[in-house]
Enzyme design. Structure first.
Site, PDB file in Angstrom:
ATOM      1  N   HIS A  54       0.829  -1.201   0.000  1.00  0.00           N
ATOM      2  CA  HIS A  54       0.000   0.000   0.000  1.00  0.00           C
ATOM      3  C   HIS A  54       0.872   1.263   0.000  1.00  0.00           C
ATOM      4  CE1 HIS A  54      -2.959  -2.963   1.474  1.00  0.00           C
ATOM      5  NE2 HIS A  54      -3.848  -2.154   0.937  1.00  0.00           N
ATOM      6  N   ASP A  97      -4.207  -6.553  -8.016  1.00  0.00           N
ATOM      7  CA  ASP A  97      -4.484  -5.884  -6.754  1.00  0.00           C
ATOM      8  C   ASP A  97      -4.796  -4.421  -7.092  1.00  0.00           C
ATOM      9  OD1 ASP A  97      -4.775  -5.406  -4.029  1.00  0.00           O
ATOM     10  OD2 ASP A  97      -2.849  -6.294  -3.471  1.00  0.00           O
TER      11      ASP A  97
END
Length: 336
Positions: free
Chosen positions: A181, A250
């Site tokens: 992230h 993702d």
């Protein structure tokens, strides 16, 4: 025909601009997060309105509902579920698998009730001593065979409840030492050592969907993360692992990836993934994603159709009995 992307939305209802975008661009699916969740009636209306916008009654609605710290739907409206690692560590193997199957079946009941048809679970990344907390207790074990067995149990529970599983993060996120992230994880393990990471994905290659890892494996492709690497996608995911189901990326808005969003989306498709995933609900970003995403066709359309075909009506299940069994499991594990 829908386009090869999944997007999020900003809040618990679709605003007029989002509705217009969905009607125009026709994404394959919608993914929900905590910002989109209030209560059952609200989520039911959100999933209904998304399908109305795209004009497909079977358009998939996805969520990350794993248990532990990753569950977008939680108390007071929904049950809390234990983390993957707690189940595996706290129970002997056959009981752990039964518990994982039961928990997944209860999760499926929660999701099915509000129109969510895809759960981005189970996590089948193999843990090791340095696994970053971004995966952490989301991984069942450091033993590939146990990860595969527990992943299989979760998938069976979800499918029995009319929800399709997405195994993640292919071809393995367990060696990552940073959170994707925030930055790109770089894994420098030798290719032979990576077989341990690939093993659970290979064992579950018959399942309908998988999600890629934003991880750079220097022994395979020293320039591009798996999500954007034709080498990783074709040689490892499709080749060595043998996965012929639908593979989605993702989240493209994670900081492991760089560059404009249209370029990120184009790189995913060029690498050979089937579906681009964008999660944060930023409409300007997702407009760029949509501009670079093709209509589903060919092998990707076949895989998408097969994934939807895996979503069958739920099998009979006594939810009250399941809740009592869950309470006993949680008491044994010592979790709330």
């Amino acid at each position: 025909m829908p386009k090869a992307f999944i997007c999020g939305c900003a809040g618990p209802t679709l605003n007029p601009e989002e509705r217009a975008f969905l009607r125009l661009e026709d994404p394959w699916g919608l993914i929900l997060f905590k910002r989109n969740i209030n209560d059952r009636d609200q989520v039911r209306e959100l999933t209904r309105s998304f399908r109305e916008c795209v004009g497909r009654a079977d358009a998939p609605v996805l969520i990350d509902q794993e248990g532990g710290r990753v569950q977008r739907m939680g108390p007071p409206h929904w049950r809390a579920y234990p983390a993957a690692a707690a189940i595996e560590a706290g129970l002997e193997p056959s009981r752990a698998e039964g518990a994982a199957r039961l928990i997944a079946r209860l999760i499926a009941a929660d999701l099915n009730e509000v129109g969510i048809t895809v759960d981005c679970a189970p996590v089948v990344d193999v843990a090791d001593e340095g696994t970053h907390a971004a995966i952490g207790t989301r991984s069942f074990s450091s033993r590939p065979e146990r990860v595969a067995a527990m992943g299989r149990a979760v998938a069976e529970g979800l499918l029995a409840g009319g929800v399709a599983p997405v195994i993640k993060h292919m071809p393995g996120h367990g060696r990552a030492r940073v959170d994707s992230h925030d930055q790109l994880p770089v894994v420098e393990a030798a290719r032979g050592d990576l077989k341990r990471d690939f093993a659970p994905f290979a064992a579950l290659r018959d399942l309908p969907m998988a999600m890629s890892a934003h991880v750079l494996y220097t022994a395979i492709d020293p320039r591009r993360p798996a999500t954007a690497s034709p080498i990783v996608v074709q040689e490892i995911m499709r080749g060595e692992i043998g996965f012929d189901g639908l593979i989605m990326s993702d989240d493209l808005s994670m900081k492991a990836l760089k560059g404009p969003f249209d370029e990120r989306a184009a790189a995913v498709i060029e690498a050979g993934l089937d579906i681009v995933l964008h999660c944060n609900g930023d409409l300007e970003e997702v407009r760029a994603v949509a501009s670079a995403t093709p209509v589903l066709s060919g092998a990707s359309l076949r895989r998408a159709d097969a994934a939807l075909a895996a979503i069958a009506p739920p099998k009979p299940f006594d939810v009250e009995l399941g809740e009592r069994e869950l309470a006993a499991i949680k008491a044994e594990l010592g979790v709330a």
